[in-house]
Structure formats: C-alpha cells, structure tokens
Design an enzyme around this catalytic site. Structure first.
Site, PDB file in Angstrom:
ATOM      1  N   SER A   1      -9.546   1.582   2.715  1.00 50.42           N
ATOM      2  CA  SER A   1      -8.963   2.070   1.871  1.00 50.42           C
ATOM      3  C   SER A   1      -7.705   1.516   1.092  1.00 50.42           C
ATOM      4  O   SER A   1      -7.295   2.062   0.141  1.00 50.42           O
ATOM      5  CB  SER A   1      -8.276   3.411   2.608  1.00 50.42           C
ATOM      6  OG  SER A   1      -7.434   2.845   3.749  1.00 50.42           O
TER       7      SER A   1
ATOM      8  N   SER B   1      -9.707  -0.821   6.825  1.00 52.94           N
ATOM      9  CA  SER B   1      -9.311  -0.831   5.667  1.00 52.94           C
ATOM     10  C   SER B   1      -8.630  -1.939   5.039  1.00 52.94           C
ATOM     11  O   SER B   1      -8.196  -1.881   3.966  1.00 52.94           O
ATOM     12  CB  SER B   1      -8.289   0.541   5.752  1.00 52.94           C
ATOM     13  OG  SER B   1      -9.072   1.633   5.502  1.00 52.94           O
TER      14      SER B   1
ATOM     15  N   LYS C   1       0.698  -1.308   0.015  1.00 54.94           N
ATOM     16  CA  LYS C   1       0.058   0.092  -0.128  1.00 54.94           C
ATOM     17  C   LYS C   1       0.878   1.273   0.046  1.00 54.94           C
ATOM     18  O   LYS C   1       1.874   1.192   0.610  1.00 54.94           O
ATOM     19  CB  LYS C   1      -0.742   0.041   1.112  1.00 54.94           C
ATOM     20  CG  LYS C   1      -1.790   1.044   1.211  1.00 54.94           C
ATOM     21  CD  LYS C   1      -2.787   0.756   2.433  1.00 54.94           C
ATOM     22  CE  LYS C   1      -4.095   1.815   2.561  1.00 54.94           C
ATOM     23  NZ  LYS C   1      -4.852   1.811   3.691  1.00 54.94           N
TER      24      LYS C   1
HETATM   25  N1  GLN Z   1     -13.275   3.447   6.246  1.00 58.25           N
HETATM   26  C1  GLN Z   1     -12.473   4.191   7.395  1.00 58.25           C
HETATM   27  C2  GLN Z   1     -12.336   5.494   7.302  1.00 58.25           C
HETATM   28  O1  GLN Z   1     -12.814   6.084   6.297  1.00 58.25           O
HETATM   29  C3  GLN Z   1     -11.242   3.054   7.739  1.00 58.25           C
HETATM   30  C4  GLN Z   1      -9.983   3.571   6.859  1.00 58.25           C
HETATM   31  C5  GLN Z   1      -9.060   2.696   7.361  1.00 58.25           C
HETATM   32  O2  GLN Z   1      -9.068   2.103   7.990  1.00 58.25           O
HETATM   33  N2  GLN Z   1      -7.753   3.432   7.131  1.00 58.25           N
HETATM   34  O3  GLN Z   1     -11.700   6.141   7.906  1.00 58.25           O
END
Ligand code: GLN
Length: 478
Positions: A138, A162, A63
């Site tokens: 994400s 994410s 990532k």
């Molecule tokens: N969807 C969550 C957010 O928007 C989690 C994102 C993540 O785990 N980085 O914050």
C-alpha cells in the site's frame, strides 16, 4: 540530473557547502515535474530547516497514514479528508530531529489495505518505470517518489508487505523492521499486531540510515522494544563470505513467474560465488499464510476502524436524522469498497459462533508459521532469501476485479509480519524493463545480518538500486 545520496546531502548541508533548503527546493521541483505520477497527496515545504544531524537537509516522503503536525493525514480515505492530527508520529518526530525534512505526504491504498495503491480515494499512483502499471502498495506513493528520483528516502508502513512489495515493483529498497523495533505511535492503526513503520531508500545504506534514525524504544507505544538498537550502518559493509543463506522451497513453487525465478537464481549464484553458503530449507506452513493473514488483519482492522464514527474524526454525514444515522451514513460515505469488505470480513470472523472456527484457528496457524522460522534459525541459517512478489508490477486495473488474486500476490511478504521478523526487499534485476525485488528475512532483532546480506547482494549485482528519472530507465540493477 545528478542524484546525491542522503549521505552526500547531509554532508553538504552540515559542512555549509549548500544552503539547508537546497535539496528541498530541488525535490519540490522534481515532484512538480512529475505530478502526473500522483505520488504525493500533499507537498509541504517546511519553514525551519536544521543543518545538523544524520539527515540534515534530506527531503523525506512520508506515507499519509503517519500523523504529522501541520499537515493533513488522510490515509487516502474520504473519511479523514482534511484531518490534521494534534500529535505527531514518533517516527516523524525522530526524522525531523535528525535534520530530515518532511517533503510531503504520499499516496497509498486507503488505510493501507491493498497491494497496488489503486484503493486510494484520491486516484492511483503510477509506476515511474511504466505509467500504465501500479507502483505496488500500500505504500505506493513513497516507493514511487524514491524511484522517480524525487527523494532518496521515504517512510511507509508494512502490515503484510506494504513496504517491501512496492519497493520491489519500483526498483528501490524497502525495509520492514522487527515488530517492536520502531514505535507505532502516530501510525494510524490497521492491524496492530502486524503493523510496523518501515523505511525506503534508493540504496540499502540509505534505507538503513533512515531506519537507524527512527528505531528505538518509545514509551508511547507499549509494543516498542526496550532493546538497544545496534549500529545498523556498521556491519553493513562486511561481505557475504560464510553467510548461511536459506532458500525456502515453498517460496519457489508454482505461483512464481519464471522470469522472477531466474533473477532469484542468478542472485543466489552470485552469493554462492562470493562465499555464501546456500542451503535448501522448508517452511511447510507457508501455504496457510495468506488465508491466515486475511483473517487476522481484517479482524483487527474491523476493531481499529470502529473509531471512525462521523463524530470524532473527519467526515460527518450532514443529512442524518439520528445518532445511528450519523454513524451509518458517515461510514458508508467515507469508506471505499475494499475497506468496507475488510470491515465486514473482520466483523464476521470475530462474531459469536464463528470466532473459534476462523479467528482462533488463524491464531494457531500464525504460531505454526512463526515456529517454521524458529526451526530454520535453529538449523543454523542466518538469513532466508526469497522473491518479494511472484510477479513484476502489474497493469493498473488488472487485479481490481478479483480481490483474491490481489491477496494472493502477498504470499511472500505476509509471513514476516505474522512471525514478527524483519524483512528487506532490494532490486535484483529487471524483466522487460520492470524492476524485480529479492527479499531477505532474518531472526527477530537481527536487522544487522539482514542488512549485511542485502548490501552484499546489492554490491554483487553491481547496483545501487535503480531509481532515476522516469520512463525508459536503464536496465536496473543488473
Ligand atoms: N497487501 C496487504 C493488504 O492488503 C498488506 C498491506 C499492508 O502491508 N499494509 O492487507
């Protein structure tokens, strides 16, 4: 298209049966064939490849919020466009030391803020199972790269789901370790008390293999634990007989898509038939998890993202007339809409006069959410089983107009981050050709039991995940 597991790849490379770069070349070819997925921001064929270690010759997608020497780390943001870090994330260093190859850096929601990879400044990643749908987020690029058969393993980060949610949407396995299990050094900070580096795999064992390589104490991260890492691959083959599986009622309430519920119920029946003890439990503070998370995460983000001032990193406005204008114009031009929204929200909840009403209360709610879990463990539950996300992958564009609808889809994943416990998502079937994930949660530091449960269910469902080619995939794990 033969898909060798990470274990087979490393075996072939260590034994000398194939050249160390054999699988790297194949992965690069597959990545090029599937470039329209937009899973990778950069591809990075490596110079020296080791033929030793548990990941010898295994290409791994990383990532783009994990710092890598020699490759850009943009967090899918304009503000870090072209940034090359002078240091490397510990997880990446360990991966390389184990013989793994960083194949490339994957697309993501900008600064990991999002659940669909639509918040990338470099275009959305498409779901390999249906290109009109999101891969989740994400860490959408990493999940899609595994699902598309480009790699068997990938690194992501999980602040509120994410790793697990994109794993669920793409039909692969994703692990969020216990907070402190994996070093956060070199992971670009989003919300430091929630962030954890996580592992994707085409199967439970391959995700566990990657986790075993990156886990363990690191003096460069004060929150990384000194606890010894157990042998994560050993207990995994034990079956689920006698395992006490809690089912929290709050995770099966109205928000849940009936088709996802049916797949969860089928998974629970299989577990029961195999001798697991399924127990109804309650986690009464679950309803506060999304609002709590969406106060704490932006609060921490607003502070962490203050460092992007146009002076020390990346983008700098060229037309600024004063120092203040450098900050203002660089930040305005560099951050996308969702990141700006979070910074404003976070700054607001931390501001004098509102701090206790929002941030203070959210911290108290966080403690209650964590104590709900403590109570079920004390009641003798070994693991909890839940859906990973209320629905399968949604259409690109479906939720971008309404950020709250996007936030609500994190309902089953943010709790693990708030409580610091480990979680795993694995494929439990498909709905209209779209993968659905089930989640196991476990006690802090008890990844072993969590992996045993996940591997057990994977076997019971007759699946090895559903990564394959793209489009028109066979029916998944079921
Ligand atoms: N969807 C969550 C957010 O928007 C989690 C994102 C993540 O785990 N980085 O914050």
């Amino acid at each position: 298209m033969g898909s060798h597991t990470a274990f087979e790849i490393a075996g072939a490379v260590v034994s000398g049966a194939v050249a160390p770069d054999h699988f790297l070349r194949r992965a690069l070819r597959r990545a090029a064939e599937q470039a329209d997925l937009n899973a990778f921001l950069t591809l990075s064929p490596e110079e020296a490849i080791s033929s030793e270690g548990p990941l010898a010759g295994v290409p791994v997608a990383v990532k783009d919020n994990l710092c890598t020497l020699g490759q850009t780390t943009s967090c899918a943001s304009r503000i870090l466009e072209g940034y090359v870090s002078p240091f490397e994330a510990t997880a990446v260093t360990r991966l390389r030391r184990a013989g793994g190859i960083v194949l490339g850096k994957t697309n993501m929601d900008e600064f990991a803020m999002g659940s669909s990879t639509e918040n990338s400044a470099y275009g959305v990643t498409r779901n390999p199972h249906d290109p009109s749908r999101v891969p989740g987020g994400s860490s959408g690029g990493s999940a899609a790269a595994v699902a598309a058969g480009i790699v068997r393993c990938a690194l992501g980060s999980d602040t509120g789901g994410s790793v697990r949610q994109p794993a669920s949407f793409c039909g692969v396995v994703g692990i969020k370790p216990t907070y402190g299990r994996v070093s956060r050094y070199g992971l670009v900070a989003f919300a430091s008390s929630l962030d954890q580096v996580g592992a994707f795999g085409a199967t439970v064992e391959e995700a566990a293999l990657l986790l075993s390589v990156i886990a363990g104490h690191d003096p460069r991260d004060a929150t990384s634990s000194r606890r010894a890492v157990p042998d994560l691959l050993r207990g995994i083959a034990r079956d689920v007989e006698g395992l006490r599986v809690g089912v929290p009622a709050e995770y099966f309430a109205d928000a849940l898509d009936p088709a996802v519920r049916r797949l969860c119920e089928r998974a629970l029946s299989r577990l029961r038939e195999a001798g697991a003890v399924v127990i109804d439990v309650s986690l009464p503070h679950t309803e506060h998890a999304v609002p709590t998370y969406y106060i704490l995460a932006p609060a921490e983000a607003s502070s962490n993202l203050a460092r992007y001032d146009g002076v020390r990193y990346g983008l700098r406005a060229s037309d600024a007339g004063s120092a203040n204008e450098v900050y203002e114009l660089s930040r305005t031009g560099g951050f996308g809409a969702e990141v700006v929204r979070r910074i404003i929200l976070g700054t607001f909840v931390l501001s004098a006069g509102y701090y206790d009403a929002y941030y203070g209360r959210a911290q108290r709610a966080r403690a209650r959410i964590a104590s709900d879990f403590e109570r079920v463990w004390e009641e003798g539950v070994d693991v909890l089983f839940t859906p990973t996300s209320p629905t399968p992958a949604f259409q690109i564009g479906e939720r971008t107009v309404d950020p709250v609808s996007m936030y609500l889809s994190d309902i089953y994943t943010v709790t693990a981050n708030l409580a610091g416990i480990p979680g795993i998502s694995l494929p439990i079937g498909t709905v209209d050709g779209l993968p659905v994930g089930g989640q196991f949660l476990a006690r802090r530091w008890d990844e072993c039991t969590m992996l045993r449960a996940a591997r057990g269910l994977e076997v019971l469902l007759g699946g090895t995940g559903c990564p394959a080619g793209r489009r028109g995939l066979p029916g998944g794990a079921a």
